[in-house]
Design an enzyme around this catalytic site. Structure first.
Site, PDB file in Angstrom:
ATOM      1  N   GLY A  60       4.200   7.010   0.859  1.00 52.83           N
ATOM      2  CA  GLY A  60       5.285   6.466   1.658  1.00 52.83           C
ATOM      3  C   GLY A  60       5.695   5.073   1.211  1.00 52.83           C
ATOM      4  N   ASP A 118       0.404  13.523   2.409  1.00 53.23           N
ATOM      5  CA  ASP A 118       0.207  13.334   0.975  1.00 53.23           C
ATOM      6  C   ASP A 118      -0.651  14.452   0.389  1.00 53.23           C
ATOM      7  OD1 ASP A 118       1.720  11.042   0.887  1.00 53.23           O
ATOM      8  OD2 ASP A 118       0.026   9.685   1.119  1.00 53.23           O
ATOM      9  N   HIS A 224      -0.099   2.357   8.063  1.00 53.67           N
ATOM     10  CA  HIS A 224       1.137   3.019   8.501  1.00 53.67           C
ATOM     11  C   HIS A 224       1.539   2.534   9.891  1.00 53.67           C
ATOM     12  CE1 HIS A 224      -0.344   5.888   5.415  1.00 53.67           C
ATOM     13  NE2 HIS A 224       0.936   5.882   5.097  1.00 53.67           N
ATOM     14  N   GLY A 492      10.661 -44.046  -1.830  1.00 53.17           N
ATOM     15  CA  GLY A 492      11.026 -43.295  -0.634  1.00 53.17           C
ATOM     16  C   GLY A 492      12.487 -42.902  -0.593  1.00 53.17           C
ATOM     17  N   GLY A 562      10.627 -45.263  13.610  1.00 49.89           N
ATOM     18  CA  GLY A 562      10.019 -46.120  12.598  1.00 49.89           C
ATOM     19  C   GLY A 562      10.552 -47.537  12.661  1.00 49.89           C
TER      20      GLY A 562
END
Length: 581
Positions: A60, A118, A224, A492, A562
Site C-alpha cells: 500500500g 498482500d 496502516h 547583529g 530590549g
C-alpha cells in the site's frame, strides 16, 4: 455533520489522484528511475539482461519512502504501489514481476508483507507468473512483536525494508534465487519490531483514524493507522525506549555479548530532534545490557502517513549468519530512501572534547589601565545596581516582549543579572577591561540566545577598547561604548532607528559625547534623560531588525523590550555613579 471529526489537512490535489501524483513526484526527483504509470510500478532503468536475480517489493501507499524510495542498485529493482494502505491488485504485481524478469534472467524474488491483502494479491501474481514460465519465488516476512501471537505470525513492519536491503545486496553480489530466499527466511526468525505512536494518522480526505489523549501513547501501533494493543501514559524518551527494548530483548531471547543491528523507523511526523534522542537512548540502553550494537539506522523508512511515533527493529546478528548479514547491510546502494551508508559503520567511538583548544578565558591581551580603590568600589556599586534593577524588572520586560517576541526578555536578562551578582561577590575589579570581558563570558554562557550573543559581543568589544586605552576617563568609557555599538551593528545587523536596544544606547551615547566637557552631574543627568527618550521613541518605530521585525505590525505595540532594558540598567549605573560623587 454534527459530531463528525474534521478532515485532516493535506497538501494534495485530490484523494483519488494522490497515489499517482506521488509516483510522478518520485521520478521527477529521481529521473534515473522508470515509472510504469498504468500499473503503478517503478523500476530501475535496464536495457540489457543482467543475468542476476531481481528483487520486487511493494504494498500500500502512504508508507513513503517505502517502497518506491527503496528502488536502486543494491536494494529493490522494482516496487509496485497500491492505494493508500491498500494492497496493489494482482495484475499490477504480475506486471512488475514480468518486467523485472525480462531484464533479469536469474529470476525474481518477491518480498511480501505479512498482511492478508498482500499475501493474496502478491501470492496469486507469483503463481500466475510461474504458470507463464517465469522463474520467481515469494517470501512472506513479518516481525511485529505486538501481533506475533497471530496464527499467521507478526505483521510486517519496518523490517520489510531490511529484507529489501539484505536481498538486494545478495542479488547484486550474484547469489542465486534459492540462496537469497533461504537467507531471508532465516533472517526473519531473528528479527523483531515494536513501536509506539503519540497521535493517529488520517487517510487523504478523512479524519484521524483513532483518538488518543495528549498524555497517552499507543503501544504496538501498526503502519496502516491501526491503534496499538494498549494505551499507556506517555513517558520520557528513556522510559519509552527501555520499555520497548525490554520486550524485544525478551522476544529474541537476547543476552549479554549478542551482536545486533538496530533500525529506528520514523512513523511520519516525529522530529529529527526526537529521533536523535531516541537513537541515543536506544544505544545506551542496549549497551547497558552488554548487547553489542553493530549498526543503528534511523529515519523515515516505512511510515504511516503523518503518524507521530516510531518503531525499533532489532536484527540479531547470530553466530551462523551475523557476519554475512552485517556485510549485506553495509553493501552500497543508491536507493534514495535508505538512510545507512559509510558513516553508519563502526569507527572510533571515543567521543569527547579537547579541552586544550580553549584557554581559561579565551583572551590574549594586556589588561590595560587600572582603577583606584574608590573607582573599583563605584564600578562594583553601579554594576550591582544595574543587575538588581534588571532582576526586579523581569515581569515588565516579559510583558513588553510578549507581543512581538517570545515573552522571555525579562527571564533572559534576569539570568544575566544573577550571574553578574555572583561574579561581583569575589571579582577583582582592578582592570575594567577584565571586568567587561568577564561580563561578556557571562552573557554568552548564562544568558544565552540572541540577547546573550548581543550583550556578549558588546561587552567583548568594549573590553578591547579599554584594554587599548591610555587612561580610564569618560572619553575612554565613551570609546568603549561606541565600539560596543559598532560590534552589535556589524554582527547583529541592527542600526539606530530599527526599534532595538541600540536606539536607547545610541541616543544616550550621543548625549554623553555632547556633554563630555560639562560637569559630572550634568553629564550623567543628560545621558540618563537621553536614554529614556531613546527608549520611549521605539514605541512609534517600525521594527526593521530583531525578532519584532518578523511579526505582523498589529502585534508590535509599546516600547521595545530590549530598549527598555537598556534604559533601566543605564539609569541604574548613572544614578549609582552620581551618588558616589
Amino acid at each position: 455533520m454534527a459530531g463528525r471529526k474534521p478532515v485532516t489537512k493535506k497538501v494534495i490535489n485530490s484523494p483519488e489522484t494522490c497515489v499517482d501524483d506521488n509516483l510522478r513526484g518520485v521520478v521527477a526527483v529521481y529521473p534515473a528511475l522508470k515509472l510504469h504509470p498504468k500499473h503503478r510500478v517503478i523500476t530501475v532503468r535496464t536495457k540489457n539482461d543482467t543475468g542476476r536475480v531481481a528483487v520486487l517489493g511493494g504494498g500500500g501507499s502512504g508508507h513513503e519512502p517505502f517502497a518506491a524510495g527503496m528502488v536502486g542498485s543494491g536494494m529493490l529493482d522494482g516496487a509496485v504501489a497500491g492505494g493508500v494502505f491498500a494492497s496493489p491488485p494482482t495484475g499490477h504485481v504480475l506486471y512488475g514481476i514480468a518486467h523485472l524478469y525480462k531484464y533479469n534472467s536469474g529470476g525474481v524474488i518477491v518480498i511480501i508483507g505479512n498482511y492478508t491483502g498482500d499475501r493474496l494479491n502478491f501470492g496469486k501474481a507469483i503463481e500466475k507468473a510461474k504458470i507463464a514460465g517465469i522463474k520467481v519465488e515469494g517470501l512472506i516476512v513479518g516481525e511485529d512483536v505486538a501481533s506475533s501471537q497471530n496464527k499467521t505470525g507478526g505483521r510486517s513492519m519496518v523490517g520489510e525494508v531490511i529484507f529489501y536491503k539484505l536481498c538486494g545486496a545478495m542479488a547484486q553480489k550474484g547469489y542465486e534465487l534459492a540462496n537469497i530466499r533461504d537467507m531471508a527466511a532465516e533472517a526473519n526468525k531473528y528479527m523483531a519490531t515494536l513501536g509506539v505512536c503519540l497521535s493517529a494518522c488520517s487517510l487523504p480526505g478523512q479524519p484521524p483514524l483513532f483518538e488518543i489523549l495528549a498524555d497517552e501513547m499507543e503501544l504496538g501501533a501498526g503502519v496502516h493507522g491501526e491503534a496499538g494493543i494498549r494505551k499507556m501514559k506517555l513517558g520520557t524518551a528513556r522510559e519509552v525506549v527501555a520499555m520497548i527494548l525490554d520486550q524485544i530483548i525478551d522476544h529474541l531471547k537476547l543476552k549479554a555479548g549478542d551482536r545486533i543491528a538496530v533500525t529506528i523507523d520514523n512513523l511520519g511526523s516525529t522530529s529529527f530532534l526526537e529521533m536523535n534522542i531516541i537513537s541515543a537512548e536506544t544505544k545506551d540502553y542496549l549497551e547497558s545490557k552488554q548487547i553489542v550494537v553493530e549498526r543503528i539506522f534511523a529515519g523515515h523508512l516505512k511510515t504511516s502517513l503523518e503518524m507521530h511515533g516510531f518503531q525499533i527493529c532489532v536484527l540479531h546478528l547470530n553466530k551462523e549468519h551475523g557476519d554475512l548479514w552485517l556485510e549485506l547491510l553495509d553493501f552500497p546502494t543508491d536507493a534514495s530512501g535508505w538512510t545507512g551508508g559509510v558513516a553508519s559503520q563502526s569507527g572510533d567511538v571515543d567521543h569527547g572534547d579537547d579541552l586544550t583548544l580553549l584557554q581559561a578565558d579565551g583572551r590574549e591581551m594586556t589588561p590595560g589601565p587600572s582603577l583606584s580603590s574608590k573607582q573599583q568600589a563605584v564600578l562594583k556599586a553601579s554594576l550591582t545596581a544595574a543587575a538588581t534593577t534588571l532582576t526586579q524588572s523581569e515581569a515588565l520586560l516579559n510583558k513588553l516582549d510578549s507581543g512581538c517576541g517570545d515573552g522571555d526578555c525579562g527571564i533572559t536578562l534576569k539570568k544575566f543579572a544573577q550571574a553578574t551578582l555572583s561574579y561581583l561577590e569575589k571579582a577583582d575589579l582592578e582592570h575594567p577591561s577584565s571586568v567587561l570581558w568577564a561580563l561578556s563570558e557571562a552573557a554568552e554562557t548564562d544568558m544565552g540566545g540572541t540577547s546573550g550573543g548581543i550583550y556578549s559581543l558588546g561587552f567583548a568589544a568594549a573590553s578591547q577598547a579599554l584594554a587599548n586605552a591610555k587612561y580610564i576617563d569618560p572619553a575612554a568609557w565613551l570609546s568603549a561604548w561606541e565600539q560596543a555599538m559598532a560590534a552589535i551593528t556589524k554582527y547583529g545587523g541592527a542600526e539606530p532607528g530599527d526599534r532595538t536596544m541600540l536606539d536607547t544606547l545610541h541616543t544616550a551615547a550621543t548625549a554623553f559625547r555632547d556633554n563630555l566637557n560639562a560637569d559630572l552631574k550634568t553629564l550623567l543627568q543628560k545621558t540618563a534623560d537621553a536614554a529614556e527618550a531613546g527608549c520611549r521613541a521605539t514605541a512609534n518605530m517600525t521594527a526593521r531588525a530583531g525578532r519584532a521585525s518578523y511579526v505582523s505590525l498589529e502585534h508590535v505595540s509599546g516600547e521595545d523590550a530590549g530598549a527598555r532594558a537598556a534604559a533601566l540598567w543605564l539609569r541604574a549605573v548613572l544614578d549609582s555613579i552620581a551618588q558616589a560623587y
